[in-house]
Design a protein around this motif. Structure first.
Motif, PDB file in Angstrom:
ATOM      1  N   PRO A   1       0.827  -1.209   0.000  1.00 57.14           N
ATOM      2  CA  PRO A   1       0.000   0.000   0.000  1.00 57.14           C
ATOM      3  C   PRO A   1       0.865   1.264   0.000  1.00 57.14           C
ATOM      4  N   GLU A   2       0.306   2.328  -0.509  1.00 56.78           N
ATOM      5  CA  GLU A   2       1.025   3.594  -0.668  1.00 56.78           C
ATOM      6  C   GLU A   2       1.771   4.044   0.594  1.00 56.78           C
TER       7      GLU A   2
ATOM      8  N   THR B   1      -3.024   5.136   5.953  1.00 58.42           N
ATOM      9  CA  THR B   1      -3.482   3.954   6.688  1.00 58.42           C
ATOM     10  C   THR B   1      -3.428   2.727   5.794  1.00 58.42           C
ATOM     11  N   ALA B   2      -3.016   1.595   6.380  1.00 57.32           N
ATOM     12  CA  ALA B   2      -3.014   0.327   5.647  1.00 57.32           C
ATOM     13  C   ALA B   2      -3.377  -0.791   6.612  1.00 57.32           C
TER      14      ALA B   2
ATOM     15  N   GLU C   1       2.201  12.498   8.956  1.00 56.60           N
ATOM     16  CA  GLU C   1       2.250  13.291   7.727  1.00 56.60           C
ATOM     17  C   GLU C   1       3.613  13.196   7.035  1.00 56.60           C
TER      18      GLU C   1
ATOM     19  N   PRO D   1      -4.780  -1.954   1.018  1.00 54.09           N
ATOM     20  CA  PRO D   1      -4.731  -0.488   1.106  1.00 54.09           C
ATOM     21  C   PRO D   1      -6.014   0.082   1.690  1.00 54.09           C
ATOM     22  N   ILE D   2      -5.872   1.178   2.436  1.00 56.32           N
ATOM     23  CA  ILE D   2      -7.040   1.901   2.955  1.00 56.32           C
ATOM     24  C   ILE D   2      -7.044   3.326   2.415  1.00 56.32           C
ATOM     25  N   ASP D   3      -6.006   4.095   2.774  1.00 55.97           N
ATOM     26  CA  ASP D   3      -5.882   5.449   2.235  1.00 55.97           C
ATOM     27  C   ASP D   3      -4.415   5.852   2.293  1.00 55.97           C
ATOM     28  N   SER D   4      -4.118   7.143   2.120  1.00 54.19           N
ATOM     29  CA  SER D   4      -2.730   7.594   2.002  1.00 54.19           C
ATOM     30  C   SER D   4      -1.956   7.536   3.315  1.00 54.19           C
TER      31      SER D   4
ATOM     32  N   HIS E   1      -1.068   2.927  11.054  1.00 50.39           N
ATOM     33  CA  HIS E   1      -1.279   4.348  10.796  1.00 50.39           C
ATOM     34  C   HIS E   1       0.083   5.040  10.641  1.00 50.39           C
TER      35      HIS E   1
ATOM     36  N   THR F   1      -4.269  -2.747  11.858  1.00 47.61           N
ATOM     37  CA  THR F   1      -4.228  -1.536  11.037  1.00 47.61           C
ATOM     38  C   THR F   1      -3.020  -0.698  11.419  1.00 47.61           C
TER      39      THR F   1
END
Length: 256
Positions: free
Chosen positions: A35-36, A164-165, A184, A159-162, A181, A179
């Motif tokens: 993931p990203e 979180t995975a 930034e 993947p979840i978002d930019s 986290h 999960t």
């Protein structure tokens, strides 16, 4: 002796790695399936182009445990070893305020916590399904501290978002999810799972939300490693800070 047991088991795992040829380095091709935010973590923390990791000593500068929500902190001397190809985690903990030593291990799908008072009197001998699953989750929290874990077939990423995975850890008969986290800057900041067992008074095990938090990072030889970490149980009557510590170094690819 408990310390000798830890050293013997550590040496056994190191010996298994004796034939590993450590010529491969982390590359873009290795991380494209991640993931990203996990890809970004590898890059931000400086792992790209460095040797892949097959084991590690985690050097704890300070460590403390709270044996129950009502008690105060007990300072520990902690030594830890992790191996990657087959997931293994071995820790030795010695209380500095009482004559208690404990060895905690996850290996071959089994967890076992064994401890003695005065290095003579057995007081802890915990094993079984719940202990094994909880021991694996302790290792799960550390897969970004020793990031080759993230590339193994027993870890399945979603993947979840930019920032979180989600990951699924499947090993032997244990199947758990958690999960991750990221902050930034791209560094891992918190792990959460609902799959770890909490041992209530009376010996009853129940699943409770469990978190591992990386509060800061330290640069060692061009790599950013987690520095101050905390472990928290989220219980019905409030949070229970269970462990806190400061990592002084992580030494990768131990051969002796």
């Amino acid at each position: 002796m408990v310390r000798k047991l830890f050293e013997k088991e550590r040496a056994r795992e190191i010996d298994k790695c004796s034939n590993i040829i450590n010529s491969e380095v982390f590359s873009e091709r290795d991380i494209t399936f991640l993931p990203e935010p996990v890809q970004k973590y590898f890059k931000v923390c400086g792992y790209m182009g460095r040797p892949k990791i097959f084991n590690a000593d985690v050097i704890w500068k300070k460590s403390f445990i709270k044996l129950s929500p009502e008690k105060g902190w007990t300072e520990l001397e902690t030594r830890q070893f992790n191996s990657v190809i087959e997931p293994v985690r071995i820790a030795y903990m010695k209380a500095l305020s009482m004559p208690l030593q404990v060895r905690d291990i996850y290996r071959d799908g089994q967890g076992h916590m064994y401890g003695k008072l005065f290095n003579l009197i057995p007081v802890v001998n915990a094993k079984g399904k719940e202990i094994s699953q909880s021991s694996l989750i302790t290792l799960f929290t550390e897969i970004l501290f020793i990031p080759s874990y993230s590339l193994q077939s027993y870890i399945k990423w979603e993947p979840i978002d930019s920032v979180t995975a989600k990951a699924r850890f499947i090993h032997k008969n244990i199947d758990v999810t958690g999960t991750f986290h990221f902050d930034e800057t791209g560094k891992f900041s918190r792990f959460e799972t609902n799959d770890r067992y909490y041992n209530k008074k009376g010996g009853k095990f129940i699943k409770k939300r469990f978190s591992a938090i990386a509060d800061s990072y330290l640069e060692k030889d061009g790599v950013q490693i987690p520095n101050k970490v905390r472990i928290i149980w989220h219980l019905d009557n409030g949070d229970y800070d269970y462990f806190k510590g400061e990592i002084g170094n992580i030494i990768y690819n131990i051969r002796d």
